[in-house]
Write an enzyme that holds these catalytic residues in place. Structure first.
Site, PDB file in Angstrom:
ATOM      1  N   VAL A   1       4.906   4.900  -3.958  1.00  0.00           N
ATOM      2  CA  VAL A   1       4.794   4.250  -5.252  1.00  0.00           C
ATOM      3  C   VAL A   1       3.603   4.828  -6.041  1.00  0.00           C
ATOM      4  CG1 VAL A   1       3.923   2.012  -6.054  1.00  0.00           C
ATOM      5  CG2 VAL A   1       6.043   2.102  -4.747  1.00  0.00           C
TER       6      VAL A   1
ATOM      7  N   GLN B   1       0.834  -1.207   0.000  1.00  0.00           N
ATOM      8  CA  GLN B   1       0.000   0.000   0.000  1.00  0.00           C
ATOM      9  C   GLN B   1       0.870   1.259   0.000  1.00  0.00           C
ATOM     10  OE1 GLN B   1      -3.167   0.853  -0.255  1.00  0.00           O
ATOM     11  NE2 GLN B   1      -3.909  -1.232  -0.542  1.00  0.00           N
ATOM     12  N   SER B   2       1.993   1.208  -0.677  1.00  0.00           N
ATOM     13  CA  SER B   2       2.933   2.335  -0.640  1.00  0.00           C
ATOM     14  C   SER B   2       2.322   3.624  -1.196  1.00  0.00           C
ATOM     15  CB  SER B   2       4.167   1.970  -1.453  1.00  0.00           C
ATOM     16  OG  SER B   2       4.967   3.107  -1.662  1.00  0.00           O
ATOM     17  N   ASN B   3       2.382   4.671  -0.393  1.00  0.00           N
ATOM     18  CA  ASN B   3       1.949   5.992  -0.864  1.00  0.00           C
ATOM     19  C   ASN B   3       2.966   6.551  -1.852  1.00  0.00           C
ATOM     20  OD1 ASN B   3      -0.323   6.170   0.986  1.00  0.00           O
ATOM     21  ND2 ASN B   3       1.225   6.385   2.594  1.00  0.00           N
TER      22      ASN B   3
END
Ligand SMILES: *Cc1c(COP(=O)(O)O)cnc(C)c1O
Length: 349
Positions: A55, A51-53
């Protein structure tokens, strides 16, 4: 916070750049994407958690600038093809190429090597215009020397806002993950306020690893930016960082994993302020700061604190199932009983 008579201000970085770019990563991408364009790159490769912000913001920035995003996501799931929650929904809507690796592979091979290996493969390919792909590598969180300049700028922006509003702050609190935000805030604050009475105490709340890891990482990024500790030449950069910033433990039960207490805190905070934090960074940081740090000393009584809301709200969607029991309590749903049938779960109007 009432108990300690604290005034809390919040810098709404969650609102910077709009939903797609929102949060602290946009400040680093401003520099990194400019560098990619300057080097005439065609593609961008980066890496992060599922859930990388970072990325997701990278994918959006790439679309704006006609670069092709390649995102490596660290996940325990075998397959992400059917996933569309929170940040992943946006990653996919932005047409990013998604790749996955397991936490084990990530740990053994390392994020830099994984990014580099994908870059090597892309250099062998041609794009739709028959040009050989030229990938630009961005590290986890965009936290290298170049990206971190975004937070030197951010401190300047904050200081202007504080001056305009005639606010003076005693403590500045924020979440730290890959360290760039903390490095930029520490150096930016030193540049702006060093030696003045207005210099706020800095508190970084770590959402992974441990305190020593963060001091070392922040020192490394600072050195990559060309930082040399002023005057006291014999001092190591890490000592300088330790003097100007306190790292607190806020990881809880693990990176991106939430306890019921943390989620309750985020819900109560939303109800009291109208501001939604995120489960991985800001919610954890403020929860652990409020429950463990605030209670530990008198230095916070009657003080003014600024919390830097670094974004991440899309990550909340990933916790919907865990949130449901609380939501059913704080926000019950009733059907309107428009025909006066008197069912117990309805309300007559
Ligand atoms: C990445 C991130 C952070 C931490 O910033 P770093 O520069 O990686 O330490 C904090 N909050 C949110 C919402 C983030 O996405």
């Amino acid at each position: 916070m009432q108990k300690y008579n604290i005034t809390l201000h919040i810098k709404r970085e969650d609102m910077s750049g709009g939903l797609e770019l929102g949060g602290n990563k946009v400040r680093k991408l401003e520099f990194l994407i400019a560098d990619a364009i300057g080097r005439e790159c065609t593609d961008v490769v980066t890496i992060g958690g599922e859930q990388s912000n970072h990325v997701r913001a990278t994918a959006a920035a790439c679309c704006i600038h006609n670069l092709k995003p390649h995102l490596i996501l660290r996940t325990k799931k075998v397959n992400l093809s059917d996933e569309y929650t929170g940040n992943i929904l946006l990653d996919r809507m932005l047409g990013a190429n998604l790749y996955t690796c397991t936490p084990g592979e990530y740990g053994r091979i390392g994020s830099h090597a994984l990014v580099e290996r994908l870059c090597v493969q892309l250099r062998k390919q041609k794009n739709t215009r028959e040009l050989t792909k030229k990938p630009y590598a961005i590290p986890v969180g965009g936290s290298n020397g170049l990206g971190t300049w975004g937070y030197i700028n951010a401190v300047q922006e904050l200081s202007e806002q504080l001056q305009k509003e005639e606010i003076s702050i005693d403590h500045l609190v924020f979440a730290t993950g890959s360290g760039g935000t903390a490095a930029g805030i520490t150096l930016g604050t030193a540049l702006k306020y060093s030696g003045t009475s207005k210099c706020p105490n800095l508190h970084a709340v770590g959402v992974c690893d441990n305190e020593d890891y963060f001091y070392r990482t922040i020192a490394n990024i600072s050195e990559e930016m060309g930082f040399i500790p002023p005057s006291i030449k014999s001092k190591a950069t890490e000592d300088y960082i330790r003097e100007h910033l306190t790292v607190h433990q806020g990881k809880g039960i693990g990176y991106a994993m939430s306890t019921a207490e943390e989620l309750d805190f985020i819900t109560s905070f939303a109800m009291e302020t109208g501001i939604v934090l995120d489960p991985v960074y800001t919610g954890k940081a403020l929860y652990h700061f409020a429950t463990n740090v605030l209670t530990s000393g008198e230095e916070f009584e009657n003080s003014t604190i600024l919390f830097w809301h670094t974004g991440g709200t899309l990550g909340m969607f990933d916790k919907a199932d865990e949130l449901l029991p609380t939501l059913q309590q704080v926000a019950p749903v009733k059907k309107l009983d428009v025909y006066g049938k008197g069912d117990p779960e309805t309300i007559e109007i």
